[in-house]
Design a protein around this motif. Structure first.
Motif: not given
Length: 336
Positions: A295, A298-299
């Motif tokens: 991902h 994503s953070e």
């Protein structure tokens, strides 16, 4: 009959222990690695460890005469090999160079050749270590002028004679090479190696004779010049890893395990503890740098990148990782 105490001390291999060499390599040691495919393997490993390394810029060469000639030409880049045309392959080429330089257009071939020799010239001028790996003393000589060729370029076999280089011929070539290097780059240290790759197309007997000649001439050169050193890759393969399980299926090339083992011995001999620690740290950083996230937006991945950037910053004064830092910084900026 052997008693139990004797059996406990029986050995089934020769563990070659190497002392630290006077020739030490760090991340501030530019290296040029030339010669056989084993020179490719060792040079690429140094490069992956972030040691500034130029690997076979003039292509693979196996015999010491061809390697010496390429180096001598590189130190005098105005004297380049003659460009020749092969009617059979419809390619321009040089018998001094690997076939990777070949091209159907003469101008392109000459440009490739000039660029490669100039690159080699610059690398030799800046290098602190020159690693030379000799693969065989068996050579092909042109039938017309008896010159030793680096590559046959698929010419008919009748165009060549097969020959075994005399030891004194190699000795003279290495003597002239080292003397020229001393004038060109007085601080350059030379590290010789005999390739552990077997050259058995000329029979097992001739492979043994060939390797013996190469080893003899490396020994002579090491005794003759204080800036010439020897790393026993051949001996490690023959006497320590003395089993066919350490060869690939062709029973010619060392396995990945064997190459890793020889590499570890090389590090023990030619890399100090500080540099070795940096190499190990870089291996972990490189693994994370090449990681492909599931991902990427994503953070969690952003935190991963910031942590990676911090780790890169901590080693940038010792390791040239400017390119990697720029890439990570750009990835972080893309989140904005």
């Amino acid at each position: 009959m052997t008693d139990s105490n004797d059996r406990k001390h029986m050995k089934f291999r020769t563990d070659i222990s190497l002392e630290a060499s006077k020739l030490q390599i760090s991340h501030q040691t530019p290296v040029v690695s030339m010669g056989s495919c084993f020179a490719d393997s060792m040079g690429k490993r140094l490069g992956l460890a972030k040691v500034p390394t130029t690997v076979n810029p003039l292509g693979i060469a196996y015999n010491p005469l061809s390697i010496s000639r390429l180096l001598q030409l590189a130190m005098e880049p105005d004297q380049l090999p003659e460009a020749q045309y092969s009617e059979q392959a419809r390619m321009w080429h040089s018998f001094d160079l690997h076939s990777s330089f070949n091209h159907p257009e003469k101008e392109v071939f000459i440009q490739r050749m000039q660029t490669a020799f100039q690159r080699t010239h610059t690398a030799l001028r800046e290098a602190k270590v020159l690693m030379l790996t000799f693969g065989t003393a068996m050579v092909w000589r042109r039938f017309d002028n008896h010159d030793v060729v680096t590559n046959c370029h698929k010419y008919p076999a009748a165009f060549f004679n097969r020959d075994l280089l005399e030891p004194n011929l190699i000795s003279d070539a290495l003597y002239k090479l080292v003397k020229q290097i001393q004038g060109f780059n007085p601080d350059l240290q030379i590290l010789l190696t005999v390739s552990p790759v077997r050259h058995i197309k000329d029979t097992i007997k001739m492979n043994s004779v060939s390797k013996a000649i190469l080893r003899l001439e490396c020994h002579r050169a090491e005794l003759s010049f204080p800036n010439v050193h020897y790393f026993p890759a051949f001996e490690i393969m023959m006497d320590d890893l003395r089993d066919y399980r350490f060869y690939q299926d062709d029973l010619i090339h060392p396995t990945e395990f064997a190459q890793n083992y020889i590499w570890e011995k090389f590090l023990d001999c030619h890399v100090d503890s500080h540099t070795l620690d940096l190499m190990e740290r870089w291996q972990l950083i490189s693994r994370d740098f090449n990681h492909r996230p599931i991902h990427p937006e994503s953070e969690g991945h952003l935190r991963f990148l910031k942590k990676l950037k911090s780790r890169l910053d901590r080693v940038k004064n010792d390791i040239d990782c400017e390119q990697e830092i720029k890439i990570v910084e750009q990835k972080i900026a893309d989140f904005a």
